[in-house]
Motif scaffolding. Sequence first.
Motif, mmCIF file in Angstrom:
data_model
loop_
_atom_site.group_PDB
_atom_site.id
_atom_site.type_symbol
_atom_site.label_atom_id
_atom_site.label_comp_id
_atom_site.label_asym_id
_atom_site.label_seq_id
_atom_site.Cartn_x
_atom_site.Cartn_y
_atom_site.Cartn_z
ATOM 1 N N PRO A 4 47.746 40.341 82.252
ATOM 2 C CA PRO A 4 47.438 41.744 82.116
ATOM 3 C C PRO A 4 46.812 41.224 80.392
ATOM 4 O O PRO A 4 47.251 40.970 79.599
ATOM 5 N N ASP A 56 46.554 45.062 85.377
ATOM 6 C CA ASP A 56 45.862 44.942 84.276
ATOM 7 C C ASP A 56 44.768 46.073 84.402
ATOM 8 O O ASP A 56 43.534 45.966 84.962
ATOM 9 N N SER A 116 41.306 45.196 85.983
ATOM 10 C CA SER A 116 41.070 43.705 86.091
ATOM 11 C C SER A 116 39.832 43.182 85.916
ATOM 12 O O SER A 116 38.920 44.156 85.715
#
Length: 421
Positions: free
Chosen positions: A251, A371, A390
Amino acid sequence: MNKIGMLMIGREVSEATVWERAGMVAEADGAFDRVASVHDSFWFSPLQRQRNAKWISGRLARFHLAQPVLGPIGQNVVCAYLQMCPGDEAVAQGWIEGAIRRENHLPEEHDLAVLIGAALSSNETIQRLLAELYLSQRRSDFEALQTYRRIWQTAGGLSSELIRPLCALLLDEGHINDWALEVYLRGHAQGDAACIEGLAAGICRLKPNAGNQSLLSAAGQALSHMSDDQVHDLADRFQPPASDRSAEKKPRTGRSSTLSAQMVFDRIIRICSQAGAFGCLQGGRMVAWALAKPAKARWWAAALIIAAIGVVVTVDQWSSRPAMPEVPPSIEPLETQPQVVTDPFTIQVAAYLKRDDAQRFVDGLKAAGVDAFWTEAKSANRSWYQVKVSHFATKEEARVYGESLKTKGMIDDFYVANYTP
């Protein structure tokens, strides 16, 4: 002077119109060059020049769009005018039609197309041309998909010539939702054999509801000649194999809010203006005090002021001597430096008009170990806060990760987008 300048511009524009109607492009171009020269001359005040900018730019844009080929100068003129007036339907339509015929486009042109689409969202002709432009560039970002769906829901819908490239684009990107299933059904009805993978994926992955019941039924009839195993094999072929790369992503930390450059610039201007006003006030008081004194006292005061200025300059020059160069900090070895993220793709999972809503969704995703972050995108009259998740090296990895989040019920839908760190 403003009135004289307007008379000069009016005369040159009238002359350019006569040359243009007679088909004498070079002479009309020269007249428009003189219009630009008068507009930038001393005849106009800054406020009047700003008022004239849109009208003159619009007239020049129409002149260049009327030419057989839109050269670099004409392209810059038209784009600059549309940045100011994206709601001009005639100029916007002419520019988009020319952009469709070109193969390569600059990033600024893509941003301009989005700006025009937002300003003319109710104009079906403009929206159809934008959809054709996006399909010619194989764009599958959020704005492009919204344009496709907007045209799809109109009375006429997309033309039959655009159905096949839209199906190919959605299949390559791995989109599967109710609207994508409807597109695959239309493409299959037109004889596109590749759409059976999308139909199979819709049957196997979409949850039945009141909105897609008829679509799933039509897809089942289209694949009635296949067994269940064959349908599942097609659905598995539609989704690329899973990759462990996305699971290894750590993350990212939240982005710290920083003061924008415009706010800093405005603050500097405000401080300087306040300092200038204070200096003028004190200078006026000093002049009034000096005039009230006898002539001999004024000469002594002037001498003291000159001496003080000399002392200040000398001290300033002495203090500004270069100091000893500092030893630069040691550079860490290459192995211990943080790696720069170069993955080009991410997935967009939501978009909000309020930043608090986007931050709330991001916080929820982070709490679940995802994330997530948000970015701001501005259109003509509003700002969107896009929630993204992400970053990935390939589009396949991004699609696989997005499908896993949908399966877990953490997101409703997603789009593969370009990642900007």
